[in-house]
Design a protein around this motif. Structure first.
Motif, PDB file in Angstrom:
ATOM      1  N   GLN A  66       1.139  -1.244  -0.384  1.00  0.00           N
ATOM      2  CA  GLN A  66      -0.052   0.158   0.164  1.00  0.00           C
ATOM      3  C   GLN A  66       0.782   1.406   0.052  1.00  0.00           C
ATOM      4  O   GLN A  66       0.515   2.292  -0.766  1.00  0.00           O
ATOM      5  CB  GLN A  66      -0.819  -0.153   1.148  1.00  0.00           C
TER       6      GLN A  66
ATOM      7  N   ASP B 199       0.951   4.265  -3.100  1.00  0.00           N
ATOM      8  CA  ASP B 199       0.444   5.486  -2.135  1.00  0.00           C
ATOM      9  C   ASP B 199       1.602   6.434  -3.164  1.00  0.00           C
ATOM     10  O   ASP B 199       1.730   7.706  -3.877  1.00  0.00           O
ATOM     11  CB  ASP B 199       0.498   5.873  -1.509  1.00  0.00           C
TER      12      ASP B 199
ATOM     13  N   ASP C 206      -6.200   2.582  -7.003  1.00  0.00           N
ATOM     14  CA  ASP C 206      -7.062   1.599  -5.591  1.00  0.00           C
ATOM     15  C   ASP C 206      -7.057  -0.064  -5.987  1.00  0.00           C
ATOM     16  O   ASP C 206      -6.699  -1.094  -6.077  1.00  0.00           O
ATOM     17  CB  ASP C 206      -7.845   1.948  -4.975  1.00  0.00           C
TER      18      ASP C 206
ATOM     19  N   GLU D 233      -3.198  -4.035  -8.589  1.00  0.00           N
ATOM     20  CA  GLU D 233      -2.527  -4.834  -7.293  1.00  0.00           C
ATOM     21  C   GLU D 233      -1.056  -5.253  -8.162  1.00  0.00           C
ATOM     22  O   GLU D 233      -1.419  -5.818  -9.315  1.00  0.00           O
ATOM     23  CB  GLU D 233      -3.137  -6.185  -7.095  1.00  0.00           C
TER      24      GLU D 233
END
Length: 193
Positions: free
Chosen positions: A144, A148, A154, A157
């Motif tokens: 994460q 960021d 979001d 992955e």
């Protein structure tokens, strides 16, 4: 290079010539060949973040926990991403009809599998370009903060990272003695005991 030669010589490289950048043509071919991987329903739920030079220093703040220091000599890292939403959206279209977008319809997460197949094509392309490469993971508790820091949406992955460059390993590892015999892995007609 013949495909069999690329498959036979492909291995994970852990030390790179930091003074020799990956040529732009080789990078373009590596990225393009990744787009040629199978994709369930032609969902194309993959994306790549290409990191070089100053971007690499920033990346290693998040990605170095899973590798030895010698890997940090790679002049290029490509981070492959999978996007589940792209698959759910594609299969909600009229020709597929899964408008409920129920993930239980998927026996396995094809978004990750298809991205993994794209990575394999990229690894083989690196070999064909005379380069070495290493696929490695990003430690889960760093994902994460990595996303960021690099502005990753979001719904994407990372499924790992690929370090690429010219191989400087002085001793090539011979893993033939550790390779499982094919007879223990292949079962014809029925799983034998």
């Amino acid at each position: 290079m013949e495909l069999q030669d690329a498959i036979r010589t492909r291995r994970m490289v852990r030390s790179f010539d930091s003074d020799r950048p990956v040529p732009a043509e080789a990078l373009a071919r590596i990225l393009h060949n990744g787009t040629r991987a199978p994709s369930a329903g032609f969902s194309q739920g993959q994306a790549w973040l290409v990191l070089r030079e100053a971007e690499l220093e920033k990346f290693w703040q998040f990605g170095s926990d899973a590798v030895t220091d010698t890997v940090r000599t790679a002049p290029l890292v490509i981070v492959p991403f999978s996007c589940k939403r792209a698959y759910l959206d594609r299969y909600a279209q009229p020709d597929k009809g899964w408008t409920d977008r129920d993930e239980s319809r998927w026996p396995v997460p094809f978004w990750h599998i298809d991205t993994g197949m794209a990575v394999m094509l990229q690894l083989l392309t690196a070999v064909d370009e005379g380069l070495g490469a290493l696929y490695f993971g990003i430690v889960p508790d760093r994902v994460q903060s990595f996303k960021d820091a690099f502005g990753v949406p979001d719904d994407y992955e990372p499924i790992g990272a690929v370090a690429i460059g010219y191989d400087t390993e002085s001793e090539k590892r011979d893993l033939r003695a550790r390779r499982r015999p094919i007879e223990s892995m292949v079962h014809y007609g029925m799983w034998s005991r």
